[in-house]
Design a protein around this motif. Structure first.
Motif, PDB file in Angstrom:
ATOM      1  N   HIS A   1     -15.304   7.712   3.857  1.00 12.72           N
ATOM      2  CA  HIS A   1     -13.834   7.311   5.326  1.00 12.72           C
ATOM      3  C   HIS A   1     -13.461   8.931   4.468  1.00 12.72           C
ATOM      4  O   HIS A   1     -12.654   9.857   5.565  1.00 12.72           O
ATOM      5  CB  HIS A   1     -12.879   6.434   4.436  1.00 12.72           C
ATOM      6  CG  HIS A   1     -12.013   6.100   5.313  1.00 12.72           C
ATOM      7  ND1 HIS A   1     -12.208   6.678   6.926  1.00 12.72           N
ATOM      8  CD2 HIS A   1     -10.875   6.229   4.864  1.00 12.72           C
ATOM      9  CE1 HIS A   1     -10.772   5.924   6.552  1.00 12.72           C
ATOM     10  NE2 HIS A   1      -9.856   5.683   6.361  1.00 12.72           N
TER      11      HIS A   1
ATOM     12  N   LEU B   1      -6.326  -1.744  -5.026  1.00 15.18           N
ATOM     13  CA  LEU B   1      -6.777  -0.957  -6.034  1.00 15.18           C
ATOM     14  C   LEU B   1      -6.753  -0.651  -7.423  1.00 15.18           C
ATOM     15  O   LEU B   1      -6.961  -0.781  -8.501  1.00 15.18           O
ATOM     16  CB  LEU B   1      -7.809   0.541  -5.466  1.00 15.18           C
ATOM     17  CG  LEU B   1      -7.812   0.305  -3.769  1.00 15.18           C
ATOM     18  CD1 LEU B   1      -8.617   1.712  -3.906  1.00 15.18           C
ATOM     19  CD2 LEU B   1     -10.194  -0.127  -5.067  1.00 15.18           C
TER      20      LEU B   1
ATOM     21  N   ALA C   1      -8.223  -4.078   0.033  1.00 14.58           N
ATOM     22  CA  ALA C   1      -9.210  -3.391  -1.342  1.00 14.58           C
ATOM     23  C   ALA C   1      -9.670  -4.261  -1.921  1.00 14.58           C
ATOM     24  O   ALA C   1      -8.575  -5.134  -3.281  1.00 14.58           O
ATOM     25  CB  ALA C   1      -9.219  -1.607  -1.485  1.00 14.58           C
TER      26      ALA C   1
ATOM     27  N   TRP D   1       0.826   7.022   8.586  1.00 14.21           N
ATOM     28  CA  TRP D   1      -0.569   6.312   8.673  1.00 14.21           C
ATOM     29  C   TRP D   1      -0.610   5.484   9.561  1.00 14.21           C
ATOM     30  O   TRP D   1      -1.047   5.194  10.737  1.00 14.21           O
ATOM     31  CB  TRP D   1      -0.725   5.230   7.874  1.00 14.21           C
ATOM     32  CG  TRP D   1      -1.458   3.884   7.749  1.00 14.21           C
ATOM     33  CD1 TRP D   1      -3.231   3.892   7.117  1.00 14.21           C
ATOM     34  CD2 TRP D   1      -1.468   2.387   8.197  1.00 14.21           C
ATOM     35  NE1 TRP D   1      -4.443   2.567   7.616  1.00 14.21           N
ATOM     36  CE2 TRP D   1      -2.882   2.094   8.184  1.00 14.21           C
ATOM     37  CE3 TRP D   1      -0.228   1.669   8.824  1.00 14.21           C
ATOM     38  CZ2 TRP D   1      -2.840   0.758   8.611  1.00 14.21           C
ATOM     39  CZ3 TRP D   1      -0.871   0.987   9.583  1.00 14.21           C
ATOM     40  CH2 TRP D   1      -2.219  -0.103   9.434  1.00 14.21           C
TER      41      TRP D   1
ATOM     42  N   THR E   1     -10.308   5.551  -4.153  1.00  9.72           N
ATOM     43  CA  THR E   1      -9.572   5.420  -3.305  1.00  9.72           C
ATOM     44  C   THR E   1      -9.645   5.255  -1.886  1.00  9.72           C
ATOM     45  O   THR E   1      -9.382   4.715  -0.684  1.00  9.72           O
ATOM     46  CB  THR E   1      -7.855   6.508  -3.671  1.00  9.72           C
ATOM     47  OG1 THR E   1      -8.201   7.183  -5.023  1.00  9.72           O
ATOM     48  CG2 THR E   1      -6.824   5.497  -3.378  1.00  9.72           C
ATOM     49  N   ALA E   2     -10.622   5.933  -1.620  1.00  8.24           N
ATOM     50  CA  ALA E   2     -11.483   6.192  -0.414  1.00  8.24           C
ATOM     51  C   ALA E   2     -13.356   6.133  -0.400  1.00  8.24           C
ATOM     52  O   ALA E   2     -13.402   6.809  -1.334  1.00  8.24           O
ATOM     53  CB  ALA E   2     -11.065   7.309   0.478  1.00  8.24           C
TER      54      ALA E   2
ATOM     55  N   TRP F   1      -2.260   7.406  -9.991  1.00 10.53           N
ATOM     56  CA  TRP F   1      -2.004   6.215 -10.310  1.00 10.53           C
ATOM     57  C   TRP F   1      -1.550   5.498 -11.811  1.00 10.53           C
ATOM     58  O   TRP F   1      -1.021   5.137 -11.479  1.00 10.53           O
ATOM     59  CB  TRP F   1      -3.729   6.164 -10.065  1.00 10.53           C
ATOM     60  CG  TRP F   1      -4.471   6.466 -10.823  1.00 10.53           C
ATOM     61  CD1 TRP F   1      -5.811   7.453 -11.083  1.00 10.53           C
ATOM     62  CD2 TRP F   1      -4.414   5.963 -12.712  1.00 10.53           C
ATOM     63  NE1 TRP F   1      -5.666   7.942 -12.835  1.00 10.53           N
ATOM     64  CE2 TRP F   1      -5.345   7.137 -13.478  1.00 10.53           C
ATOM     65  CE3 TRP F   1      -3.808   5.066 -14.080  1.00 10.53           C
ATOM     66  CZ2 TRP F   1      -5.700   6.580 -14.246  1.00 10.53           C
ATOM     67  CZ3 TRP F   1      -4.563   5.392 -14.650  1.00 10.53           C
ATOM     68  CH2 TRP F   1      -4.764   6.079 -15.531  1.00 10.53           C
TER      69      TRP F   1
ATOM     70  N   SER G   1      -3.789  -4.454   1.624  1.00  7.21           N
ATOM     71  CA  SER G   1      -4.495  -3.492   1.507  1.00  7.21           C
ATOM     72  C   SER G   1      -4.711  -2.408   0.367  1.00  7.21           C
ATOM     73  O   SER G   1      -4.987  -2.962  -1.073  1.00  7.21           O
ATOM     74  CB  SER G   1      -3.439  -2.431   2.207  1.00  7.21           C
ATOM     75  OG  SER G   1      -4.275  -1.448   3.457  1.00  7.21           O
ATOM     76  N   ASN G   2      -4.983  -1.298   0.596  1.00  4.40           N
ATOM     77  CA  ASN G   2      -4.850  -0.297  -0.360  1.00  4.40           C
ATOM     78  C   ASN G   2      -4.909  -0.405  -2.167  1.00  4.40           C
ATOM     79  O   ASN G   2      -5.275  -0.399  -2.769  1.00  4.40           O
ATOM     80  CB  ASN G   2      -4.931   1.604   0.039  1.00  4.40           C
ATOM     81  CG  ASN G   2      -5.417   2.599  -1.029  1.00  4.40           C
ATOM     82  OD1 ASN G   2      -4.106   2.935  -1.437  1.00  4.40           O
ATOM     83  ND2 ASN G   2      -6.865   2.556  -0.941  1.00  4.40           N
TER      84      ASN G   2
ATOM     85  N   SER H   1       0.800  -1.406   0.045  1.00 10.69           N
ATOM     86  CA  SER H   1       0.229  -0.096  -0.439  1.00 10.69           C
ATOM     87  C   SER H   1       0.999   1.035   0.026  1.00 10.69           C
ATOM     88  O   SER H   1       1.790   1.036   0.915  1.00 10.69           O
ATOM     89  CB  SER H   1      -0.987  -0.371   1.125  1.00 10.69           C
ATOM     90  OG  SER H   1      -1.664   1.338   1.249  1.00 10.69           O
TER      91      SER H   1
ATOM     92  N   TYR I   1      -6.561  10.229  -2.057  1.00  7.17           N
ATOM     93  CA  TYR I   1      -7.502   9.764  -1.128  1.00  7.17           C
ATOM     94  C   TYR I   1      -8.331  10.154  -2.229  1.00  7.17           C
ATOM     95  O   TYR I   1      -9.942   9.832  -1.799  1.00  7.17           O
ATOM     96  CB  TYR I   1      -7.712   9.533   0.485  1.00  7.17           C
ATOM     97  CG  TYR I   1      -6.288   8.609   0.887  1.00  7.17           C
ATOM     98  CD1 TYR I   1      -7.326   7.246   1.167  1.00  7.17           C
ATOM     99  CD2 TYR I   1      -5.704   9.188   1.562  1.00  7.17           C
ATOM    100  CE1 TYR I   1      -5.843   5.992   1.343  1.00  7.17           C
ATOM    101  CE2 TYR I   1      -4.756   8.703   2.288  1.00  7.17           C
ATOM    102  CZ  TYR I   1      -5.104   7.244   2.129  1.00  7.17           C
ATOM    103  OH  TYR I   1      -4.262   6.216   3.027  1.00  7.17           O
TER     104      TYR I   1
ATOM    105  N   SER J   1       0.359   3.427   1.295  1.00  3.27           N
ATOM    106  CA  SER J   1       0.151   4.624   2.820  1.00  3.27           C
ATOM    107  C   SER J   1       1.705   3.979   3.952  1.00  3.27           C
ATOM    108  O   SER J   1       1.752   4.385   4.802  1.00  3.27           O
ATOM    109  CB  SER J   1      -1.111   3.771   3.635  1.00  3.27           C
ATOM    110  OG  SER J   1      -1.719   4.342   3.222  1.00  3.27           O
TER     111      SER J   1
END
Length: 226
Positions: free
Chosen positions: A111, A74, A96, A128, A106-107, A48, A70-71, A10, A162, A12
């Motif tokens: 959130h 995506l 995700a 994070w 992304t979020a 991205w 995690s993230n 991620s 995000y 993050s």
């Protein structure tokens, strides 16, 4: 089939979150690469495209299993599209889960309020691990040395990261896919992966459990990739 593993962390956090699993895979005779993504938000948005370029530039030749935590999940459809013809499997680890096509955020909107409350006047978020109480962070990591490394390498992401929408190419998941989950927060996504007909497994733990049980995670990756 001899598959190499492209382990995507991620944005993050940092590449050390995959390092023990990469070592475990190499001990089993597999090539494992962890592209460092801590600087992907250094320029202007959208972020991205640069992330996808950085991951694909690190990809070894030959058949690949793209593994996301995690993230990073995506971005798997775009990574798979960019590496078309090489990707043998798309594997998600407490990650995700993108839709089958269209766009993903992304979020999620619910959130974003939390994230806005954390951002400074320049729109930059804390690291994070600074989002959460001290005891929660300590529970994620196996020992103080690992914690020091993980915490130190984290970037401070802009809130704009995000707020992005990420395109999702159609039929990105026509290759073998699988889902491994650790904690209750990802139970619903694991259920959705199962509904898609993917193999799903659980190793109970916290969100960074690949640092705690790298051998078990590596076993699942190898078994599921081919």
């Amino acid at each position: 089939m001899d598959v190499s593993f492209l382990l995507v962390h991620s944005p993050s956090v940092g590449p050390s979150t995959w390092a023990p699993v990469a070592e475990a895979l190499r001990a089993r005779g597999h090539l494992a690469v962890v592209p460092p993504l801590t600087d992907v938000t250094a320029g202007p948005p959208p972020y991205w495209p640069g992330l996808v370029r950085q991951v694909t530039a690190s990809a070894p030749r030959g058949p690949l299993a793209v593994v996301a935590h995690s993230n990073a999940g995506l971005f798997v459809p775009l990574i798979a599209q960019a590496l078309a013809g090489q990707v043998a499997a798309c594997l998600f680890v407490d990650a995700a889960l993108p839709p089958r096509d269209g766009v993903c955020r992304t979020a999620e909107p619910e959130h974003l309020g939390f994230l806005r409350s954390l951002a400074d006047d320049a729109g930059v978020l804390p690291r994070w691990t600074d989002w959460w109480p001290e005891e929660d962070v300590a529970a994620l990591l196996p020992d103080p040395v690992t914690r020091q490394v993980v915490v130190a390498e984290q970037p401070r992401l802009p809130l704009a990261y995000y707020q992005e929408e990420i395109p999702v190419p159609a039929r990105w998941d026509h290759v073998r896919s699988g889902y491994l989950w650790f904690g209750d927060a990802y139970a619903a996504l694991a259920g959705e992966a199962g509904e898609r007909g993917w193999p799903v497994a659980r190793i109970p733990g916290e969100h960074l459990h690949q640092l705690v049980a790298p051998e078990a995670v590596a076993d699942w990756l190898v078994a599921t990739a081919v």
